[in-house]
Design an enzyme around this catalytic site. Structure first.
Site, PDB file in Angstrom:
ATOM      1  N   CYS A 187       1.424   4.885  -3.898  1.00 50.20           N
ATOM      2  CA  CYS A 187       2.845   4.610  -3.655  1.00 50.20           C
ATOM      3  C   CYS A 187       3.402   3.681  -4.737  1.00 50.20           C
ATOM      4  O   CYS A 187       3.010   2.514  -4.828  1.00 50.20           O
ATOM      5  CB  CYS A 187       3.019   3.993  -2.264  1.00 50.20           C
ATOM      6  SG  CYS A 187       4.697   3.458  -1.905  1.00 50.20           S
TER       7      CYS A 187
ATOM      8  N   CYS B  95       5.228   0.649  -3.311  1.00 49.68           N
ATOM      9  CA  CYS B  95       4.276  -0.341  -2.797  1.00 49.68           C
ATOM     10  C   CYS B  95       3.715  -1.181  -3.944  1.00 49.68           C
ATOM     11  O   CYS B  95       3.563  -2.401  -3.823  1.00 49.68           O
ATOM     12  CB  CYS B  95       3.130   0.354  -2.063  1.00 49.68           C
ATOM     13  SG  CYS B  95       3.644   1.396  -0.681  1.00 49.68           S
TER      14      CYS B  95
END
Length: 254
Positions: free
Chosen positions: A107, A110
Site C-alpha cells: 500500500c 500506508c
C-alpha cells in the site's frame, strides 16, 4: 668482399628486438604490468568493490519500510500478529489509549503515512500504537470491518472502541484530532469497581468471535499435524498480572 657476422648471443638479439621495435615492446610491457593478476593493488580494489556491493544489498534487504524505527527503538510501537495478540495488547494497555494501524506492505498510502505514525508515537509516549499487517491477518481484518487502507481503530479501556477512521498523509489532522479527543485524563470507574481492568472481550464483542474462530482454526491445524506455536514470555504481561493482584488485594482489604 667482407661478410657481416651474425650475432650469436641471445642478449644481442633481445637488444636488437628492442631497438627495432621499441613501440611494440613497451606497449606489451605496459599491458602486462596493468593486468589484475600481476597487481596486488588491483586485487584489493576489486575486493573492496565486491564487499561494498554486498553490504549495500544486505542493507536494502533489511530496510523494510514497515519495520523502520528510530535508533534505540520505540517501546509504544509494536506489531500484532493475531487476534489473541491484539486482545493481549489491549488488556496490557488497561486505560491507556490504543491506536491500531491496519496497513499492507504493498500500500503506497500506508508507506507514505508510516513516518508520520512513527513521529506520533514519539510525541505521545503514553499512547500504545499497534500495527496490523492486512495480508498476514486477513480474517481478523475482515472480521473488524476493514475495507480500505490505511485504516485506524482507537480503543480505550472499558469504553472499548472509541473511534475508527481512514487517514492518509493529507488527512493526518483527522487522526491527530481523534487522539487529542480520546486521550483526555479520566478514571475508569468500571475497572475500579471490579478491582481489575476490564477485559477487551467484554467491550469489543467481535474480538470474542474472532478469538473463537482463531482457536478453532488452530485446533484443526494441530489435528492435521501442524506444530504448536511457541509462546514467548512477556515481561509486560507479568507486570500487569502483578498490578491486577495488587488491585484485587486492595479491593478485598477495603
Amino acid at each position: 668482399m667482407a661478410h657481416q657476422q651474425l650475432p650469436t648471443s641471445s642478449s644481442s638479439s633481445s637488444v636488437r628486438l628492442v631497438r627495432s621495435h621499441p613501440r611494440h615492446y613497451h606497449s606489451r610491457h605496459r599491458h602486462r604490468s596493468a593486468s589484475p593478476q600481476q597487481s596486488p593493488s588491483g586485487q584489493g580494489q576489486c575486493w573492496r568493490l565486491f564487499a561494498a556491493k554486498g553490504a549495500a544489498a544486505e542493507k536494502a534487504v533489511k530496510s523494510k519500510w514497515w519495520e523502520k524505527v528510530p535508533e534505540g527503538g520505540l517501546d509504544n510501537l509494536r506489531d500484532v500478529s493475531s487476534t489473541q495478540s491484539l486482545i493481549e495488547e489491549l488488556s496490557l494497555a488497561e486505560d491507556r489509549l490504543v491506536v491500531v494501524d491496519f496497513y499492507a506492505q504493498w500500500c503506497g498510502a500506508c508507506r507514505a503515512l508510516y513516518p508520520k505514525l512513527v513521529k506520533l508515537a514519539q510525541e505521545n509516549e503514553d499512547i500504545v500504537f499497534l500495527k496490523v499487517d492486512y495480508d498476514a491477518n486477513k480474517s481478523m481484518c475482515k472480521g473488524l470491518g476493514i475495507k480500505v487502507l490505511p485504516f485506524f481503530h482507537l480503543y480505550r479501556g472499558s469504553l472499548g472502541r472509541v473511534d475508527e477512521l481512514s487517514a492518509s498523509v493529507s488527512k493526518l489532522p483527522r487522526l491527530r484530532t481523534a487522539i487529542q479527543k480520546h486521550n483526555t485524563p479520566r478514571c475508569d470507574l468500571q475497572s475500579h469497581d471490579k478491582g481489575a481492568p476490564t477485559s477487551p472481550l467484554d467491550v469489543v464483542p467481535e474480538l470474542e468471535e474472532l478469538e473463537r474462530l482463531e482457536k478453532e482454526a488452530l485446533a484443526e491445524a494441530l489435528a492435521m499435524g501442524a506444530p504448536e506455536p511457541s509462546k514467548i514470555p512477556d515481561e509486560r504481561a507479568s507486570k500487569t498480572g502483578e498490578r491486577s493482584e495488587e488491585a484485587a488485594g486492595a479491593g478485598a482489604s477495603a
